[in-house]
Design an enzyme around this catalytic site. Structure first.
Site, mmCIF file in Angstrom:
data_model
loop_
_atom_site.group_PDB
_atom_site.id
_atom_site.type_symbol
_atom_site.label_atom_id
_atom_site.label_comp_id
_atom_site.label_asym_id
_atom_site.label_seq_id
_atom_site.Cartn_x
_atom_site.Cartn_y
_atom_site.Cartn_z
ATOM 1 N N ASP A 111 0.879 -1.177 0.000
ATOM 2 C CA ASP A 111 0.000 0.000 0.000
ATOM 3 C C ASP A 111 0.913 1.222 0.000
ATOM 4 O O ASP A 111 2.127 1.110 0.199
ATOM 5 C CB ASP A 111 -0.902 -0.013 1.245
ATOM 6 C CG ASP A 111 -1.806 1.211 1.327
ATOM 7 O OD1 ASP A 111 -2.585 1.428 0.375
ATOM 8 O OD2 ASP A 111 -1.743 1.962 2.322
ATOM 9 N N SER A 112 0.332 2.398 -0.175
ATOM 10 C CA SER A 112 1.132 3.614 -0.114
ATOM 11 C C SER A 112 1.594 3.899 1.316
ATOM 12 O O SER A 112 2.526 4.673 1.529
ATOM 13 C CB SER A 112 0.323 4.809 -0.636
ATOM 14 O OG SER A 112 -0.781 5.072 0.208
ATOM 15 N N CYS A 125 -4.580 -1.520 -1.859
ATOM 16 C CA CYS A 125 -4.879 -0.100 -2.002
ATOM 17 C C CYS A 125 -5.896 0.049 -3.121
ATOM 18 O O CYS A 125 -5.668 -0.445 -4.235
ATOM 19 C CB CYS A 125 -3.592 0.658 -2.343
ATOM 20 S SG CYS A 125 -3.836 2.372 -2.850
ATOM 21 N N GLU A 130 -2.348 8.038 8.786
ATOM 22 C CA GLU A 130 -0.891 7.911 8.792
ATOM 23 C C GLU A 130 -0.272 8.539 10.049
ATOM 24 O O GLU A 130 0.771 8.093 10.520
ATOM 25 C CB GLU A 130 -0.295 8.558 7.530
ATOM 26 C CG GLU A 130 -0.541 7.773 6.247
ATOM 27 C CD GLU A 130 0.242 6.468 6.183
ATOM 28 O OE1 GLU A 130 1.374 6.419 6.673
ATOM 29 O OE2 GLU A 130 -0.296 5.485 5.642
ATOM 30 N N CYS A 172 -11.370 3.306 0.493
ATOM 31 C CA CYS A 172 -9.921 3.438 0.644
ATOM 32 C C CYS A 172 -9.529 2.572 1.822
ATOM 33 O O CYS A 172 -10.164 2.639 2.881
ATOM 34 C CB CYS A 172 -9.534 4.899 0.894
ATOM 35 S SG CYS A 172 -7.803 5.147 1.365
ATOM 36 N N HIS A 205 -7.201 2.731 3.898
ATOM 37 C CA HIS A 205 -6.860 3.488 5.103
ATOM 38 C C HIS A 205 -8.076 3.708 6.010
ATOM 39 O O HIS A 205 -7.943 3.775 7.233
ATOM 40 C CB HIS A 205 -6.283 4.861 4.725
ATOM 41 C CG HIS A 205 -4.821 4.861 4.427
ATOM 42 N ND1 HIS A 205 -4.321 4.484 3.198
ATOM 43 C CD2 HIS A 205 -3.737 5.197 5.186
ATOM 44 C CE1 HIS A 205 -2.996 4.600 3.209
ATOM 45 N NE2 HIS A 205 -2.622 5.026 4.405
#
Length: 266
Positions: A11-12, A74, A156, A188, A190
């Site tokens: 994932d990012s 992602c 994050e 998403c 996240h």
């Protein structure tokens, strides 16, 4: 014959950790490698060319680690890159790719009002792949999309339930509720970290749909079909890699995964 090679997940940033965790729950004996492309996070703010190039670069790294399958954990990277990854690596190296897409189909089945809200990145919501997905499986349901750029950075930063998180979630969820959405898709990965806050803000009458369990089940299915499951009796190892701040990454892993892992640089 057993195949003890690891499963790669990327994932990012830390958005894919809930998916990796579900894979770990369903496949406790498999070895996992998790890659956070943190230096380029969030993908949702990058151009499609950049997202594709990063997906290719991370795939090359995972191939160097001799993975037997890659999970693109992602939504944005899946929408933008997975067709190319499968075309360039899948058949050539006999390497399965499992992606993640917003749970439009279960939302369309579940909704009573016929209105589905979607929280996602701008890049996911404007991609041709998302438009095709919505047209293919949404049926008669009406989609209300809500770009949610603040949420990835909150996750994050591990701001998962503070005032800033609640305020941002309210900013994005309330317009969907006002439009009569009774089902909200977390588009998403996240956002799974913010699910408790999203559910609280949305209220008891709204269902929040996340896809990490469905993705993990698909990983199990694909590995069975490809005869790639390990038969090793020992508990599998998990390695974590990042190209960002390793101290922060280790803090994120400890907080979200519950282990004090030694993060490595890639």
């Amino acid at each position: 014959m057993t195949d003890s090679r690891p499963i790669g997940v990327f994932d990012s940033g830390i958005g894919g950790l809930p998916i990796a965790k579900k894979i770990r729950e369903l496949l406790p004996n498999e070895n996992l490698i998790y890659v956070a492309d943190t230096h380029y996070a969030p993908y949702g703010e990058k151009s499609e060319d950049t997202i594709l190039q990063r997906s290719l670069a991370v795939t090359d790294f995972l191939r160097s680690q001799d993975v037997k399958a890659i999970v693109v954990a992602c939504n944005t990277a899946t929408m933008v890159s997975i067709k190319t990854l499968r075309a360039e690596y899948g058949e050539k190296y006999d390497l399965p790719f499992i992606g993640v897409e917003p749970g439009v189909k279960p939302a369309a089945i579940h909704t009573k009002t016929g209105v589905i809200g979607v929280l996602a990145t701008e890049k996911t919501l404007t991609s041709h792949a998302f438009d095709a997905l919505a047209k293919r499986v949404a049926g008669n349901a009406h989609m209300e999309i809500q770009p949610s750029p603040k949420l990835v950075r909150l996750v994050e930063n591990l701001q998962l339930d503070d005032d800033a998180a609640v305020k941002a979630v309210e900013e994005y969820v309330h317009p969907l509720i006002e439009k009569d959405a009774d089902t909200i898709i977390l588009g998403c990965t996240h956002f799974a970290h913010l699910a408790p806050v999203i559910e609280k803000v949305a209220g008891d009458k709204v269902s929040v749909i996340s896809t990490e369990l469905a993705v993990a089940k698909e990983v199990v299915r694909r590995l069975k079909v490809e005869n790639l499951l390990t038969t090793q009796p020992d508990f599998g190892t998990t390695e974590f890699f990042s190209n960002g701040d390793l101290a922060l990454f280790q803090q994120q892993i400890q907080y979200l995964w519950g282990i004090d892992a030694q993060a490595q640089r890639f």
